[in-house]
Design an enzyme around this catalytic site. Structure first.
Site, mmCIF file in Angstrom:
data_model
loop_
_atom_site.group_PDB
_atom_site.id
_atom_site.type_symbol
_atom_site.label_atom_id
_atom_site.label_comp_id
_atom_site.label_asym_id
_atom_site.label_seq_id
_atom_site.Cartn_x
_atom_site.Cartn_y
_atom_site.Cartn_z
ATOM 1 N N HIS A 75 0.829 -1.219 0.000
ATOM 2 C CA HIS A 75 0.000 0.000 0.000
ATOM 3 C C HIS A 75 0.860 1.265 0.000
ATOM 4 O O HIS A 75 0.676 2.161 0.833
ATOM 5 C CB HIS A 75 -0.959 -0.001 1.194
ATOM 6 N N ASP A 94 -7.400 2.216 1.356
ATOM 7 C CA ASP A 94 -5.950 1.968 1.322
ATOM 8 C C ASP A 94 -5.261 2.715 0.196
ATOM 9 O O ASP A 94 -4.058 2.986 0.277
ATOM 10 C CB ASP A 94 -5.661 0.474 1.181
#
Length: 355
Positions: free
Chosen positions: A94, A253
């Site tokens: 991420h 995210d």
């Protein structure tokens, strides 16, 4: 190869990358496995269970000392200081929208392979998909819970694994469900899966506006590999939504689908912005840790065995799916968008890097 499994420290995170059964498989392959003490506590896996599988149990200082570090969530602030040049991190990364962490990892000289970017020849994401299935199911459930009543109308943005399962769960609860997708192909696939019970359309601004203004719950389930989530819900639109409506932003995210979205935690999962309840928990599947660990560990084990058995470089040479997941290689950023965000040079991963 020496493989380590640290304990996750992200708030509310109870998952662990591999369970005792997966560790036992690695040990049978001849690898040394180090598990940080209490790493499996959140899913009822004791240190003794890992010892019984053949792992060594270590304190945090030793739990990162391996050529291959396998974890669930992205590196948390401070964890990067435990990394050394030449190590490989295999887990959800991420790094989209996190230029500071990208620079920190690059400076440490590590390699990072992202679960969310591993993509097979069919375009599927075998490590992301199991978590998307769980997140989609949970999204429909928490949307209704924070609405405080039955959700009559649910809008789902996105028709991947998360969107499909959110729509299916909402339908089973008796809601009227609309799913807006990016393409006719994904729309047709959704209709084949769910039939005529769900309304479908293309996610144009006009279609999103109409459906969002009529919805009790809006679920953001958009995923664009290696890129920020498009802001499909501008603040001005959110401000016109029903008072007390709920946005569940699975896509948080990578920035989220709403301009009003910001990450929350399991301890404090919601806030109200423009009169709309926002649920933006970045590690949503941790709410069902046992099911999540079972699914993720089963999906990850074949890749971990390949990385450990062949060596990192050779595994990347031989497995194109794994190679697509490489975001950093020995400190060099190998993804153009992430390099651009971080202000670092982009260097494509070449065969010569892996020999």
């Amino acid at each position: 190869m020496r493989v380590s499994i640290p304990r996750e420290i992200k708030p509310g995170e109870r998952r662990v990358a591999l369970g005792p059964a997966e560790v036992a498989a690695l040990v049978r392959d001849g690898h040394e496995v180090i598990v940080e003490t209490l790493a499996g506590r959140g899913v009822g896996r004791s240190d003794d269970a890992y010892r019984g599988a053949g792992a060594s149990i270590a304190a945090v200082d030793d739990a990162w000392s391996a050529e291959l570090v396998v974890k669930v969530k992205e590196i948390q602030l401070g964890e990067e200081e435990r990394l050394e040049r030449g190590q490989t991190i295999f887990g959800f990364q991420h790094l989209v929208g996190e230029p500071q962490m990208t620079r920190k990892l690059a400076a440490r000289g590590v390699s990072a392979i992202a679960f969310e970017m591993v993509q097979d020849a069919h375009g599927e994401f075998p490590l992301l998909s199991p978590m998307s299935v769980i997140a989609g199911r949970l999204a429909a459930e928490v949307g209704a819970r924070h609405l405080g009543r039955k959700a009559h109308r649910v809008l789902v943005l996105g028709a991947g694994h998360a969107g499909l399962n959110a729509a299916r769960t909402a339908l089973e609860a008796g809601a009227q469900v609309t799913v807006l997708t990016r393409s006719e192909g994904s729309r047709a696939a959704l209709q084949r899966d769910l039939g005529a019970a769900v309304a479908t359309g293309i996610a144009t601004p006009a279609a999103i506006e109409r459906a969002a203004l009529d919805a009790d719950v809006v679920i953001g389930a958009v995923f664009v590999a290696g890129a920020p989530t498009p802001k499909l819900l501008p603040r001005a639109l959110v401000a016109r939504m029903r008072r007390g409506a709920v946005i569940v932003d699975i896509s948080i995210d990578a920035g989220g689908v709403a301009e009003t979205s910001r990450p929350t935690s399991h301890a404090n999962p919601v806030y109200i912005e423009e009169g709309v309840v926002h649920y933006c928990v970045a590690n949503m599947p941790a709410a069902d840790p046992r099911a999540s660990v079972a699914a993720l560990a089963a999906a990850a084990l074949p890749f971990v065995r390949e990385l450990a058995g062949l060596g990192i470089a050779r595994a990347l040479q031989e497995n194109a799916a794994l190679r697509r997941g490489v975001l950093l290689w020995n400190g060099r950023v190998t993804h153009p968008g992430i390099a651009r965000e971080a202000g670092l040079p982009y260097t494509a991963l070449s065969d010569s890097d892996l020999t």
